[in-house]
Design a protein around this motif. Sequence first.
Motif, short mmCIF file in Angstrom:
data_model
loop_
_atom_site.label_atom_id
_atom_site.label_comp_id
_atom_site.label_asym_id
_atom_site.label_seq_id
_atom_site.Cartn_x
_atom_site.Cartn_y
_atom_site.Cartn_z
N TYR A 75 7.02 12.06 -12.03
CA TYR A 75 8.36 12.33 -12.40
C TYR A 75 8.74 10.96 -13.14
N LEU A 76 7.79 10.12 -13.46
CA LEU A 76 8.17 8.85 -14.00
C LEU A 76 7.98 9.16 -15.65
N ARG A 77 7.72 10.18 -15.97
CA ARG A 77 7.54 10.26 -17.48
C ARG A 77 8.98 10.17 -18.19
N THR A 110 -1.56 14.87 -14.04
CA THR A 110 -2.60 13.86 -14.44
C THR A 110 -3.83 13.64 -13.31
N ASN A 111 -3.69 14.36 -12.24
CA ASN A 111 -4.47 14.30 -11.01
C ASN A 111 -5.81 15.18 -11.45
N ALA A 112 -6.97 14.63 -11.61
CA ALA A 112 -7.98 15.20 -12.13
C ALA A 112 -8.59 16.44 -10.79
N GLU A 124 0.96 -1.32 -0.05
CA GLU A 124 -0.05 -0.12 -0.07
C GLU A 124 0.88 1.32 0.13
N ALA A 125 2.01 1.07 0.85
CA ALA A 125 2.78 2.39 0.86
C ALA A 125 3.38 2.71 -0.34
N ALA A 126 3.89 1.56 -1.09
CA ALA A 126 4.67 1.67 -2.39
C ALA A 126 3.63 2.25 -3.34
N GLU A 127 2.46 1.60 -3.36
CA GLU A 127 1.41 2.15 -4.36
C GLU A 127 1.03 3.66 -4.25
N ARG A 128 1.00 4.08 -3.00
CA ARG A 128 0.83 5.61 -2.70
C ARG A 128 1.91 6.57 -3.03
N CYS A 129 3.13 5.83 -2.91
CA CYS A 129 4.39 6.78 -3.33
C CYS A 129 4.50 6.86 -4.84
N VAL A 130 4.20 5.68 -5.73
CA VAL A 130 4.14 5.76 -7.12
C VAL A 130 3.03 6.85 -7.61
N ALA A 131 1.91 6.60 -6.92
CA ALA A 131 0.73 7.55 -7.43
C ALA A 131 1.10 9.02 -7.06
N ASP A 132 1.83 9.31 -6.02
CA ASP A 132 2.18 10.71 -5.62
C ASP A 132 3.31 11.27 -6.70
N HIS A 133 4.22 10.14 -7.13
CA HIS A 133 5.16 10.76 -7.81
C HIS A 133 5.13 10.31 -9.38
#
Length: 231
Positions: A122-124, A229-231, A110-119
Amino acid sequence: MPVSRRTVLRLVEALPDPQVPAPRVVGVDEYATRKGPNYGTILVDVESRRPVDLLPDREASSFAAWLAKRPEIEVVCRDRAPFFAEGAAVRAPQAVQVADRWHLWHNLSEAAERCVADHRGYLRVLTPDPARPASEPDKVQDPTGSPWPTGHRFADRTRAKHATVHELLAAGLSRRAIGRQLHMTSRTVKLFADAATPEDLFHGRWQSRPSKLDAFEPCLDDRWNQGCTNA
């Protein structure tokens, strides 16, 4: 022996409960009855992996009362529920509280998923595509005035899915197999399979009348390309 099944069950139920040794490491977790409205607590001997008791609720007081009768418990293996932590701290201060392996992995994911969603902005990919000329514009205007020009992300995604579905059909896969592989419903697979060209799928309200977002489309595209990309 000629005996009825009810007699056998009555004799078995009359037997005394086996003596279970007091657990040294106890695992505690909740369980649901009636699909969720009611919850209880299950206690498990972690070392022998056998359940030792059931409590009718998941209150801290019930768990604390159970621990008070078993001072020999050295380790309490629990999840992050506050009532289990409170009950163990009150009635088993000598026990070490630890998290079980499943909840450790679950919380980490869950923590990894939140971290990826927040950042994820920067992964473009920041380097240009070598297969694409640097002078090529982001959008190529369609001379026909179609609202689905080449370079539009929705149009390109539809064209890519259409090509993939027809490639799998040509390879001999059934529509059901294609749906499982591409995670599509049978209706969606049928739409793509029945369309001779991707343009056959470009229909709907957008072509019949303008959208309220037309005036803001350049701004939305710029924000999306910037990573917002956050609506």
